[in-house]
Design a protein around this motif. Structure first.
Motif, PDB file in Angstrom:
ATOM      1  N   UNK A 119     -51.402  24.186  -1.138  1.00  0.00           N
ATOM      2  CA  UNK A 119     -50.800  25.505  -1.343  1.00  0.00           C
ATOM      3  C   UNK A 119     -50.898  25.936  -2.803  1.00  0.00           C
ATOM      4  N   UNK A 120     -51.062  27.216  -2.999  1.00  0.00           N
ATOM      5  CA  UNK A 120     -50.916  27.760  -4.340  1.00  0.00           C
ATOM      6  C   UNK A 120     -49.442  27.733  -4.723  1.00  0.00           C
ATOM      7  N   UNK A 121     -49.166  27.527  -6.012  1.00  0.00           N
ATOM      8  CA  UNK A 121     -47.777  27.418  -6.464  1.00  0.00           C
ATOM      9  C   UNK A 121     -46.994  28.703  -6.225  1.00  0.00           C
ATOM     10  N   UNK A 122     -47.635  29.836  -6.366  1.00  0.00           N
ATOM     11  CA  UNK A 122     -46.998  31.144  -6.134  1.00  0.00           C
ATOM     12  C   UNK A 122     -48.006  32.062  -5.485  1.00  0.00           C
ATOM     13  N   UNK A 123     -47.542  32.846  -4.547  1.00  0.00           N
ATOM     14  CA  UNK A 123     -48.440  33.776  -3.872  1.00  0.00           C
ATOM     15  C   UNK A 123     -47.986  35.200  -4.040  1.00  0.00           C
ATOM     16  N   UNK A 124     -48.240  35.995  -3.037  1.00  0.00           N
ATOM     17  CA  UNK A 124     -47.854  37.401  -3.039  1.00  0.00           C
ATOM     18  C   UNK A 124     -46.481  37.577  -2.407  1.00  0.00           C
ATOM     19  N   UNK A 125     -45.538  36.751  -2.774  1.00  0.00           N
ATOM     20  CA  UNK A 125     -44.198  36.806  -2.199  1.00  0.00           C
ATOM     21  C   UNK A 125     -43.436  38.032  -2.653  1.00  0.00           C
ATOM     22  N   UNK A 168     -53.485  31.321  -4.337  1.00  0.00           N
ATOM     23  CA  UNK A 168     -53.908  30.782  -3.045  1.00  0.00           C
ATOM     24  C   UNK A 168     -55.401  30.464  -3.063  1.00  0.00           C
ATOM     25  N   UNK A 169     -56.188  31.295  -3.736  1.00  0.00           N
ATOM     26  CA  UNK A 169     -57.625  31.042  -3.836  1.00  0.00           C
ATOM     27  C   UNK A 169     -57.907  29.801  -4.679  1.00  0.00           C
ATOM     28  N   UNK A 170     -57.097  29.557  -5.685  1.00  0.00           N
ATOM     29  CA  UNK A 170     -57.243  28.306  -6.450  1.00  0.00           C
ATOM     30  C   UNK A 170     -56.981  27.111  -5.539  1.00  0.00           C
ATOM     31  N   UNK A 171     -55.942  27.224  -4.718  1.00  0.00           N
ATOM     32  CA  UNK A 171     -55.650  26.167  -3.759  1.00  0.00           C
ATOM     33  C   UNK A 171     -56.804  25.957  -2.790  1.00  0.00           C
ATOM     34  N   UNK A 172     -57.402  27.047  -2.344  1.00  0.00           N
ATOM     35  CA  UNK A 172     -58.542  26.975  -1.442  1.00  0.00           C
ATOM     36  C   UNK A 172     -59.714  26.251  -2.105  1.00  0.00           C
ATOM     37  N   UNK A 208     -38.420  35.902  -2.085  1.00  0.00           N
ATOM     38  CA  UNK A 208     -39.084  34.647  -2.426  1.00  0.00           C
ATOM     39  C   UNK A 208     -38.830  34.247  -3.862  1.00  0.00           C
ATOM     40  N   UNK A 209     -38.800  35.230  -4.744  1.00  0.00           N
ATOM     41  CA  UNK A 209     -38.538  34.944  -6.158  1.00  0.00           C
ATOM     42  C   UNK A 209     -37.123  34.409  -6.341  1.00  0.00           C
ATOM     43  N   UNK A 210     -36.171  34.987  -5.634  1.00  0.00           N
ATOM     44  CA  UNK A 210     -34.776  34.586  -5.786  1.00  0.00           C
ATOM     45  C   UNK A 210     -34.451  33.287  -5.048  1.00  0.00           C
ATOM     46  N   UNK A 211     -35.050  33.072  -3.883  1.00  0.00           N
ATOM     47  CA  UNK A 211     -34.692  31.928  -3.046  1.00  0.00           C
ATOM     48  C   UNK A 211     -35.665  30.753  -3.161  1.00  0.00           C
ATOM     49  N   UNK A 212     -36.743  30.903  -3.886  1.00  0.00           N
ATOM     50  CA  UNK A 212     -37.712  29.823  -4.026  1.00  0.00           C
ATOM     51  C   UNK A 212     -39.019  30.171  -3.349  1.00  0.00           C
ATOM     52  N   UNK A 213     -40.076  29.608  -3.851  1.00  0.00           N
ATOM     53  CA  UNK A 213     -41.402  29.940  -3.348  1.00  0.00           C
ATOM     54  C   UNK A 213     -41.666  29.285  -1.998  1.00  0.00           C
ATOM     55  N   UNK A 214     -42.641  29.827  -1.297  1.00  0.00           N
ATOM     56  CA  UNK A 214     -43.042  29.274  -0.007  1.00  0.00           C
ATOM     57  C   UNK A 214     -43.530  27.838  -0.197  1.00  0.00           C
ATOM     58  N   UNK A 215     -44.278  27.585  -1.260  1.00  0.00           N
ATOM     59  CA  UNK A 215     -44.799  26.232  -1.479  1.00  0.00           C
ATOM     60  C   UNK A 215     -43.663  25.227  -1.622  1.00  0.00           C
ATOM     61  N   UNK A 216     -42.619  25.607  -2.326  1.00  0.00           N
ATOM     62  CA  UNK A 216     -41.459  24.717  -2.483  1.00  0.00           C
ATOM     63  C   UNK A 216     -40.784  24.476  -1.126  1.00  0.00           C
ATOM     64  N   UNK A 217     -40.635  25.535  -0.347  1.00  0.00           N
ATOM     65  CA  UNK A 217     -40.000  25.398   0.970  1.00  0.00           C
ATOM     66  C   UNK A 217     -40.831  24.530   1.905  1.00  0.00           C
ATOM     67  N   UNK A 218     -42.142  24.731   1.906  1.00  0.00           N
ATOM     68  CA  UNK A 218     -43.013  23.927   2.763  1.00  0.00           C
ATOM     69  C   UNK A 218     -42.897  22.456   2.380  1.00  0.00           C
ATOM     70  N   UNK A 219     -42.980  22.177   1.080  1.00  0.00           N
ATOM     71  CA  UNK A 219     -42.910  20.786   0.617  1.00  0.00           C
ATOM     72  C   UNK A 219     -41.596  20.126   1.006  1.00  0.00           C
ATOM     73  N   UNK A 220     -40.517  20.908   1.046  1.00  0.00           N
ATOM     74  CA  UNK A 220     -39.224  20.319   1.392  1.00  0.00           C
ATOM     75  C   UNK A 220     -39.005  20.239   2.906  1.00  0.00           C
ATOM     76  N   UNK A 221     -39.742  21.023   3.702  1.00  0.00           N
ATOM     77  CA  UNK A 221     -39.562  21.023   5.160  1.00  0.00           C
ATOM     78  C   UNK A 221     -40.474  20.043   5.895  1.00  0.00           C
ATOM     79  N   UNK A 238     -48.342  17.194   0.715  1.00  0.00           N
ATOM     80  CA  UNK A 238     -48.587  18.530   0.176  1.00  0.00           C
ATOM     81  C   UNK A 238     -49.180  18.407  -1.227  1.00  0.00           C
ATOM     82  N   UNK A 239     -50.102  19.291  -1.518  1.00  0.00           N
ATOM     83  CA  UNK A 239     -50.663  19.412  -2.862  1.00  0.00           C
ATOM     84  C   UNK A 239     -50.419  20.850  -3.294  1.00  0.00           C
TER      85      UNK A 239
END
Length: 147
Positions: free
Chosen positions: A115-121, A15-19, A125-138, A143-144
């Motif tokens: 968004x960072x590709x993976x966070x503190x999920x 997330x800090x890299x994204x920031x 989140x690991x099984x159902x997909x990352x937050x970044x993937x969900x945000x991009x699809x919703x 999105x970057x």
């Protein structure tokens, strides 16, 4: 090109890299930056279990989580200001992360979500997909996703 850039943060290195990428974009385009930390609402069962503590200060779980999320969002704001971004605001919001991020971006008319590709999920989140993937699809917004 961009006027308002949203960066959801959770305190993770990704997330800090994204920031950092968002801060560079803000400096380039003169955009406003918004940092957002989402915290999850506790169920009544989780809340009752968390009330069993040793003596000392008692705080409702949602209040403790909001305070923690605010600290993360404010730390991200300070990092962005130190990186030279002129206009930065920070928010903490309760909700399911992906949906809350998309709703917030819509409410604040954000041009870009970084968004960072993976966070503190968690395991879910690991099984159902990352937050970044969900945000991009919703979202319909750009999105970057930063690795």
């Amino acid at each position: 090109m961009y006027k308002t850039i949203l960066v959801p943060v959770d305190g993770s290195a990704m997330a800090m890299r994204g920031l950092d990428v968002a801060a560079e974009l803000c400096r380039t385009f003169g955009a406003r930056l918004i940092t957002l930390c989402i915290y999850r609402h506790h169920s009544p069962l989780e809340a009752s279990l968390s009330m069993v503590r040793a003596r000392g200060e008692r705080q409702r779980p949602d209040d403790a989580l909001k305070s923690y999320a605010s600290d993360i969002a404010n730390a991200a704001k300070e990092r962005a200001l130190e990186a030279g971004v002129e206009h930065v605001t920070s928010y903490a919001k309760r909700g399911q992360p992906a949906r809350a991020i998309v709703e917030f971006a819509d409410e604040h008319d954000c041009d870009l979500i970084v968004l960072g590709a993976r966070g503190n999920g968690d395991l879910e989140g690991f099984l159902l997909g990352s937050v970044s993937h969900k945000v991009a699809s919703l979202t319909r917004r750009q999105c970057l996703i930063v690795r």
